[in-house]
Structures are given as C-alpha cells and as structure tokens.
Design a protein around this motif. Structure first.
Motif, PDB file in Angstrom:
ATOM      1  N   ALA A  33      -3.708  -7.913  -2.528  1.00  0.00           N
ATOM      2  CA  ALA A  33      -2.701  -7.925  -3.597  1.00  0.00           C
ATOM      3  C   ALA A  33      -3.309  -7.726  -4.977  1.00  0.00           C
ATOM      4  O   ALA A  33      -2.770  -6.975  -5.802  1.00  0.00           O
ATOM      5  CB  ALA A  33      -1.917  -9.230  -3.553  1.00  0.00           C
ATOM      6  N   GLU A  34      -4.434  -8.377  -5.256  1.00  0.00           N
ATOM      7  CA  GLU A  34      -5.029  -8.253  -6.590  1.00  0.00           C
ATOM      8  C   GLU A  34      -5.463  -6.819  -6.859  1.00  0.00           C
ATOM      9  O   GLU A  34      -5.195  -6.267  -7.941  1.00  0.00           O
ATOM     10  CB  GLU A  34      -6.217  -9.192  -6.747  1.00  0.00           C
ATOM     11  CG  GLU A  34      -6.853  -9.090  -8.122  1.00  0.00           C
ATOM     12  CD  GLU A  34      -8.015 -10.056  -8.331  1.00  0.00           C
ATOM     13  OE1 GLU A  34      -8.743  -9.877  -9.349  1.00  0.00           O
ATOM     14  OE2 GLU A  34      -8.206 -10.965  -7.513  1.00  0.00           O
ATOM     15  N   HIS A  35      -6.112  -6.197  -5.886  1.00  0.00           N
ATOM     16  CA  HIS A  35      -6.555  -4.810  -6.069  1.00  0.00           C
ATOM     17  C   HIS A  35      -5.359  -3.888  -6.284  1.00  0.00           C
ATOM     18  O   HIS A  35      -5.394  -3.005  -7.158  1.00  0.00           O
ATOM     19  CB  HIS A  35      -7.350  -4.357  -4.851  1.00  0.00           C
ATOM     20  CG  HIS A  35      -7.719  -2.902  -4.880  1.00  0.00           C
ATOM     21  ND1 HIS A  35      -8.721  -2.401  -5.700  1.00  0.00           N
ATOM     22  CD2 HIS A  35      -7.187  -1.827  -4.224  1.00  0.00           C
ATOM     23  CE1 HIS A  35      -8.800  -1.087  -5.534  1.00  0.00           C
ATOM     24  NE2 HIS A  35      -7.890  -0.719  -4.654  1.00  0.00           N
TER      25      HIS A  35
ATOM     26  N   GLU B   3      -4.475  -1.553  -9.545  1.00  0.00           N
ATOM     27  CA  GLU B   3      -4.377  -0.114  -9.328  1.00  0.00           C
ATOM     28  C   GLU B   3      -3.138   0.475 -10.008  1.00  0.00           C
ATOM     29  O   GLU B   3      -3.147   1.634 -10.423  1.00  0.00           O
ATOM     30  CB  GLU B   3      -4.343   0.165  -7.827  1.00  0.00           C
ATOM     31  CG  GLU B   3      -4.636   1.588  -7.432  1.00  0.00           C
ATOM     32  CD  GLU B   3      -4.789   1.746  -5.930  1.00  0.00           C
ATOM     33  OE1 GLU B   3      -5.406   2.732  -5.503  1.00  0.00           O
ATOM     34  OE2 GLU B   3      -4.289   0.883  -5.173  1.00  0.00           O
ATOM     35  N   ILE B   4      -2.072  -0.333 -10.139  1.00  0.00           N
ATOM     36  CA  ILE B   4      -0.811   0.203 -10.675  1.00  0.00           C
ATOM     37  C   ILE B   4      -0.482  -0.345 -12.068  1.00  0.00           C
ATOM     38  O   ILE B   4       0.586  -0.027 -12.594  1.00  0.00           O
ATOM     39  CB  ILE B   4       0.366  -0.104  -9.720  1.00  0.00           C
ATOM     40  CG1 ILE B   4       0.639  -1.605  -9.630  1.00  0.00           C
ATOM     41  CG2 ILE B   4       0.109   0.488  -8.344  1.00  0.00           C
ATOM     42  CD1 ILE B   4       1.911  -1.957  -8.883  1.00  0.00           C
ATOM     43  N   ARG B   5      -1.359  -1.093 -12.661  1.00  0.00           N
ATOM     44  CA  ARG B   5      -0.996  -1.802 -13.889  1.00  0.00           C
ATOM     45  C   ARG B   5      -0.753  -0.886 -15.087  1.00  0.00           C
ATOM     46  O   ARG B   5      -0.131  -1.285 -16.063  1.00  0.00           O
ATOM     47  CB  ARG B   5      -2.045  -2.875 -14.235  1.00  0.00           C
ATOM     48  CG  ARG B   5      -3.429  -2.373 -14.535  1.00  0.00           C
ATOM     49  CD  ARG B   5      -4.361  -3.553 -14.806  1.00  0.00           C
ATOM     50  NE  ARG B   5      -4.018  -4.200 -16.084  1.00  0.00           N
ATOM     51  CZ  ARG B   5      -4.271  -5.486 -16.379  1.00  0.00           C
ATOM     52  NH1 ARG B   5      -4.836  -6.271 -15.483  1.00  0.00           N
ATOM     53  NH2 ARG B   5      -3.965  -5.972 -17.554  1.00  0.00           N
TER      54      ARG B   5
ATOM     55  N   ARG C 289      -2.803 -17.638  -7.960  1.00  0.00           N
ATOM     56  CA  ARG C 289      -4.151 -17.056  -8.020  1.00  0.00           C
ATOM     57  C   ARG C 289      -4.140 -15.712  -8.751  1.00  0.00           C
ATOM     58  O   ARG C 289      -5.051 -15.417  -9.531  1.00  0.00           O
ATOM     59  CB  ARG C 289      -4.715 -16.871  -6.598  1.00  0.00           C
ATOM     60  CG  ARG C 289      -5.048 -18.166  -5.881  1.00  0.00           C
ATOM     61  CD  ARG C 289      -5.956 -17.913  -4.690  1.00  0.00           C
ATOM     62  NE  ARG C 289      -5.390 -17.010  -3.713  1.00  0.00           N
ATOM     63  CZ  ARG C 289      -4.594 -17.387  -2.705  1.00  0.00           C
ATOM     64  NH1 ARG C 289      -4.258 -18.674  -2.565  1.00  0.00           N
ATOM     65  NH2 ARG C 289      -4.149 -16.506  -1.836  1.00  0.00           N
ATOM     66  N   LEU C 290      -3.127 -14.905  -8.491  1.00  0.00           N
ATOM     67  CA  LEU C 290      -3.033 -13.609  -9.171  1.00  0.00           C
ATOM     68  C   LEU C 290      -2.865 -13.793 -10.676  1.00  0.00           C
ATOM     69  O   LEU C 290      -3.467 -13.060 -11.471  1.00  0.00           O
ATOM     70  CB  LEU C 290      -1.864 -12.806  -8.602  1.00  0.00           C
ATOM     71  CG  LEU C 290      -2.023 -12.321  -7.157  1.00  0.00           C
ATOM     72  CD1 LEU C 290      -0.728 -11.719  -6.650  1.00  0.00           C
ATOM     73  CD2 LEU C 290      -3.167 -11.314  -7.035  1.00  0.00           C
ATOM     74  N   ASN C 291      -2.071 -14.771 -11.072  1.00  0.00           N
ATOM     75  CA  ASN C 291      -1.898 -15.034 -12.502  1.00  0.00           C
ATOM     76  C   ASN C 291      -3.205 -15.509 -13.123  1.00  0.00           C
ATOM     77  O   ASN C 291      -3.552 -15.120 -14.244  1.00  0.00           O
ATOM     78  CB  ASN C 291      -0.788 -16.065 -12.720  1.00  0.00           C
ATOM     79  CG  ASN C 291       0.593 -15.470 -12.545  1.00  0.00           C
ATOM     80  OD1 ASN C 291       0.783 -14.262 -12.671  1.00  0.00           O
ATOM     81  ND2 ASN C 291       1.577 -16.301 -12.246  1.00  0.00           N
ATOM     82  N   ALA C 292      -3.945 -16.326 -12.405  1.00  0.00           N
ATOM     83  CA  ALA C 292      -5.225 -16.812 -12.925  1.00  0.00           C
ATOM     84  C   ALA C 292      -6.237 -15.679 -13.058  1.00  0.00           C
ATOM     85  O   ALA C 292      -7.094 -15.694 -13.952  1.00  0.00           O
ATOM     86  CB  ALA C 292      -5.773 -17.910 -12.014  1.00  0.00           C
TER      87      ALA C 292
END
Length: 230
Positions: free
Chosen positions: A140-142, A146-148, A184-187
C-alpha cells in the motif's frame, strides 16, 4: 419492516456500536447499496433521507443516475474496469475500489478532462483471500507514493472486505488491520495529506467494523431488503 424502520434500526445499532467503542456516531455514514434494486426503490431511499448510494455496474447505474436527475451522492463500490471509467467520472463522487496503477491513471485522465477531482479509497486485501480484489497491505505505501503526483485523484481512505462468516466477531482482525494500516501510512507520509476514512462493514458485520473505526458502512440487505453487497 418498512424502509424508515430499517433506517432507524440501523442507526440505533450504529449508535450502540459507537457507545461500546467510545466513538461519536456522527463519524459513521451509511451507504445504501442499491445496485440490485429499481430506480423507484432507489428514489424511495433518497426520499427517506439517505443520500449516499452504492452501485457497481456502470451499465445499470448510469441510466438510474440519469432517471433520478443526478440526485444523491454516488459511490462506486465494486471492481472497476478501466474502460468503464469514462462512463462514471462526473457522476460518481467516490470510488471505493482503487486497486491498480492503470486504474489510477485512467481516473486521473478522465477527471482532468471533466474538470473534477475524484475521491478514492485504496482497496486493500487485508484478509488475503484469493477471491478478494485489492492491493496487499505491504504494497500500500509503495502504491500511494507511485500515484501521489496525480493531481485529479484524491485518496481519502482505505477500503476492505472481510470474509463471509457466520460469527461477525471473526471479522474483527480484518477491520482492525485496515485501521492500523491507515495509521501506519499516515505516519509514513505516503500520501500528500492524512488519510482519514475507512470504508468497511456490510450488513452482516458492520457493527464490528464500526467498533474498529469504520467511517463508511455499505448496507444493502438491511436497508433495501434484497441483494448482496460488493
């Protein structure tokens, strides 16, 4: 049970689940899954006060959207083929099933052409079931990084589906896992801004989902009386 009685019953169960988990019931919103019901029944849902509608078949949903004059706030809640994106952008405000780069690129392209921003949920296969769509939690993080830079795509939350089981309590680890992944993604700063929403929970397990932090629940059977959620 009438539609109004069903809505009241669902709201009471959400309030109770929030009380058990120390949450504010106003944080939880209901999507009426109307994908298997007629335009007339969908109109009745809107008239009863539920404004968020869930559909998953563009060929059925778009004519219904047109017949209802664009009333309501529409959520696409099923697997979305890239070739169907052009049919729903500008009509569906939320997409709950972003699960691959090609879909992200197509959504961004079509949204840019229409001059709109599409709110999306990253679909995550927390349970690991082969039958479920979604990215793996560890990917998910990658994916978000990739799309940010896609300027017309806004990831506002995560979505998952729990296994179909007789005991709703068995779904708790899945919903807990999605909430913990969001944190975790927010962190990590993977997305451009904090991700706040969790789309999880259906007719058979929504109370457990609410206890674990759901902000959107997708309810078909309990509200419209027939059909299965996606």
């Amino acid at each position: 049970m009438s539609l109004q009685e069903a809505i009241q019953h669902v709201n009471e169960r959400i309030v109770a689940a929030c009380k058990r988990s120390g949450r504010n019931a106003e944080e939880v919103r209901v999507i009426a899954v109307t994908k298997y019901v007629s335009s007339a029944k969908t109109r009745a849902v809107l008239d009863a006060g539920i404004q968020h509608l869930g559909e998953n078949r563009p060929g059925v949903a778009v004519p219904k959207w047109e017949e209802l004059g664009g009333r309501g706030i529409w959520h696409f809640i099923g697997h979305l083929q890239s070739r169907k994106v052009k049919e729903i952008v500008g009509k569906f405000e939320y997409i709950h099933s972003l699960d691959r780069l090609s879909l992200a690129l197509e959504l961004d392209k079509r949204a840019a052409a229409a001059g709109v921003e599409v709110k999306t949920f990253l679909q995550v296969n927390v349970s690991g079931e082969a039958s479920k769509q979604g990215v793996k939690p560890e990917e998910a993080e990658h994916f978000l990084r990739e799309i940010r830079e896609l300027s017309h795509l806004k990831v506002i939350g995560l979505m998952t589906m729990a296994p179909e089981v007789e005991d709703p309590e068995l779904t708790r680890p899945v919903f807990q896992g999605l909430r913990e992944l969001r944190d975790r993604l927010n962190a990590s700063g993977a997305w451009k801004e904090p991700i706040s929403e969790l789309s999880m929970g259906m007719s058979g397990d929504f109370e457990v989902a609410v206890e674990e932090g759901a902000t959107w629940v997708r309810l078909g059977t309990l509200l419209v009386g027939k059909g299965e959620e996606t």
